[in-house]
Motif scaffolding. Structure first.
Motif, PDB file in Angstrom:
ATOM      1  N   ASN A 227       0.815  -1.209   0.065  1.00  0.00           N
ATOM      2  CA  ASN A 227       0.000  -0.037   0.025  1.00  0.00           C
ATOM      3  C   ASN A 227       0.633   1.314   0.145  1.00  0.00           C
ATOM      4  O   ASN A 227       2.203   1.215   0.136  1.00  0.00           O
ATOM      5  CB  ASN A 227      -0.940   0.121   1.152  1.00  0.00           C
ATOM      6  N   GLN A 228       0.156   2.509  -0.201  1.00  0.00           N
ATOM      7  CA  GLN A 228       1.150   3.755  -0.249  1.00  0.00           C
ATOM      8  C   GLN A 228       1.825   3.956   0.982  1.00  0.00           C
ATOM      9  O   GLN A 228       2.987   4.688   0.884  1.00  0.00           O
ATOM     10  CB  GLN A 228      -0.010   4.878  -0.496  1.00  0.00           C
ATOM     11  N   GLN A 229       1.291   3.613   2.108  1.00  0.00           N
ATOM     12  CA  GLN A 229       1.854   3.814   3.539  1.00  0.00           C
ATOM     13  C   GLN A 229       3.110   3.343   3.743  1.00  0.00           C
ATOM     14  O   GLN A 229       4.213   3.597   4.098  1.00  0.00           O
ATOM     15  CB  GLN A 229       1.018   3.582   4.584  1.00  0.00           C
TER      16      GLN A 229
ATOM     17  N   ASN B  76      10.442   4.717   1.496  1.00  0.00           N
ATOM     18  CA  ASN B  76      11.068   5.580   0.849  1.00  0.00           C
ATOM     19  C   ASN B  76      11.830   6.501   1.941  1.00  0.00           C
ATOM     20  O   ASN B  76      13.074   6.933   1.638  1.00  0.00           O
ATOM     21  CB  ASN B  76      10.258   6.558  -0.003  1.00  0.00           C
ATOM     22  N   ALA B  77      11.200   6.678   2.930  1.00  0.00           N
ATOM     23  CA  ALA B  77      11.704   7.499   4.103  1.00  0.00           C
ATOM     24  C   ALA B  77      12.836   6.780   4.701  1.00  0.00           C
ATOM     25  O   ALA B  77      13.823   7.575   5.072  1.00  0.00           O
ATOM     26  CB  ALA B  77      10.624   7.685   5.169  1.00  0.00           C
ATOM     27  N   LEU B  78      12.721   5.617   4.907  1.00  0.00           N
ATOM     28  CA  LEU B  78      13.990   4.629   5.240  1.00  0.00           C
ATOM     29  C   LEU B  78      15.073   5.009   4.579  1.00  0.00           C
ATOM     30  O   LEU B  78      16.199   4.948   5.119  1.00  0.00           O
ATOM     31  CB  LEU B  78      13.698   3.166   5.565  1.00  0.00           C
ATOM     32  N   GLY B  79      14.920   4.999   3.210  1.00  0.00           N
ATOM     33  CA  GLY B  79      16.012   5.021   2.386  1.00  0.00           C
ATOM     34  C   GLY B  79      16.580   6.470   2.363  1.00  0.00           C
ATOM     35  O   GLY B  79      17.803   6.524   1.929  1.00  0.00           O
ATOM     36  N   GLU B  80      16.021   7.364   2.614  1.00  0.00           N
ATOM     37  CA  GLU B  80      16.337   8.928   2.337  1.00  0.00           C
ATOM     38  C   GLU B  80      16.893   9.329   3.613  1.00  0.00           C
ATOM     39  O   GLU B  80      17.766  10.539   3.657  1.00  0.00           O
ATOM     40  CB  GLU B  80      15.360   9.517   1.642  1.00  0.00           C
ATOM     41  N   ASN B  81      16.500   8.754   4.798  1.00  0.00           N
ATOM     42  CA  ASN B  81      16.871   9.481   6.095  1.00  0.00           C
ATOM     43  C   ASN B  81      17.717   8.747   6.989  1.00  0.00           C
ATOM     44  O   ASN B  81      17.605   7.249   6.995  1.00  0.00           O
ATOM     45  CB  ASN B  81      15.387   9.740   6.977  1.00  0.00           C
ATOM     46  N   ARG B  82      18.472   9.243   8.091  1.00  0.00           N
ATOM     47  CA  ARG B  82      19.111   8.519   9.077  1.00  0.00           C
ATOM     48  C   ARG B  82      18.009   8.246  10.097  1.00  0.00           C
ATOM     49  O   ARG B  82      16.694   8.677  10.011  1.00  0.00           O
ATOM     50  CB  ARG B  82      20.275   9.272   9.630  1.00  0.00           C
ATOM     51  N   GLY B  83      18.292   7.158  10.935  1.00  0.00           N
ATOM     52  CA  GLY B  83      17.507   6.771  11.914  1.00  0.00           C
ATOM     53  C   GLY B  83      16.745   7.753  12.824  1.00  0.00           C
ATOM     54  O   GLY B  83      15.670   7.763  13.189  1.00  0.00           O
ATOM     55  N   LYS B  84      17.812   8.510  13.521  1.00  0.00           N
ATOM     56  CA  LYS B  84      17.152   9.601  14.269  1.00  0.00           C
ATOM     57  C   LYS B  84      16.080  10.753  13.548  1.00  0.00           C
ATOM     58  O   LYS B  84      15.232  11.055  14.094  1.00  0.00           O
ATOM     59  CB  LYS B  84      18.435  10.442  14.890  1.00  0.00           C
ATOM     60  N   ASP B  85      16.720  10.960  12.307  1.00  0.00           N
ATOM     61  CA  ASP B  85      15.641  11.950  11.634  1.00  0.00           C
ATOM     62  C   ASP B  85      14.554  11.228  11.274  1.00  0.00           C
ATOM     63  O   ASP B  85      13.534  11.968  11.328  1.00  0.00           O
ATOM     64  CB  ASP B  85      16.558  12.204  10.170  1.00  0.00           C
TER      65      ASP B  85
END
Length: 189
Positions: free
Chosen positions: A159-161, A167-176
């Motif tokens: 699904n979209q979520q 995508n967010a996991l691929g673009e951001n570090r863990g804390k961000d």
């Protein structure tokens, strides 16, 4: 008989990425860890960046004699590991002990030797009923060479979520990523 064992182990070693020196044995040149000639009982030596395997033959038919030769071979292989580790690598050592003949006294030696991990791991193989026994137990030689690159099918989110999270996991570090998602939830509920 010993040539069969060498061929069998060599096939496994090559498949696992091991190589042997030109003369197939371990020789030291000006080593501070081993003084003296190469080990006479050694049959073949294989190595990689992560492990060294030394095959020795013990013809002695007593536990005491087998242990004496094992301790000497153990020290010899350990000297080679110390020399390799001077370069900053960590290298595991495996001593493969070939017994061309087996008796009741040596059966106890097999169990004790394989439980003893002082300096190096030990594996014992012996010739019985027309072939070498226990060769499959030599742990580093059970490895296989990397297979050809396989095309991995892409993961399709359900699904979209899920797609947004990936995508967010691929673009951001863990804390961000935790801060972004923390703003979405009221954690004081």
């Amino acid at each position: 008989m010993l040539s069969e064992l060498i061929q069998l182990l060599d096939e496994r070693a090559v498949a696992a990425g091991f190589t042997s020196p030109e003369d197939n044995i371990l020789v030291f040149a000006d080593s501070p860890y081993w003084f003296g000639p190469p080990l006479k009982s050694q049959v073949k030596y294989w190595s990689t960046k992560f492990a060294s395997v030394l095959l020795i033959q013990i013809d002695n038919q007593t536990q005491e004699g087998a242990w004496k030769m094992t301790r000497k071979a153990e020290a010899f292989l350990d000297a080679s590991l110390l020399q390799l580790e001077q370069k900053g690598a960590v290298v595991d050592g495996y001593l493969v002990i070939a017994l061309p003949q087996l008796n009741d006294d040596l059966r106890q030696f097999i169990n004790e030797a394989e439980k003893d991990t002082r300096f190096v791991r030990k594996h014992v193989v012996y010739y019985d009923i027309g072939r070498w026994q226990r060769c499959q137990r030599i742990t580093p030689l059970g490895l296989v060479a990397p297979s050809e690159m396989v095309e991995i099918s892409g993961f399709l989110p359900e699904n979209q979520q899920m797609a947004e999270l990936l995508n967010a996991l691929g673009e951001n570090r863990g804390k961000d990523l935790a801060r972004i998602h923390g703003k979405m939830w009221d954690l004081n509920e």
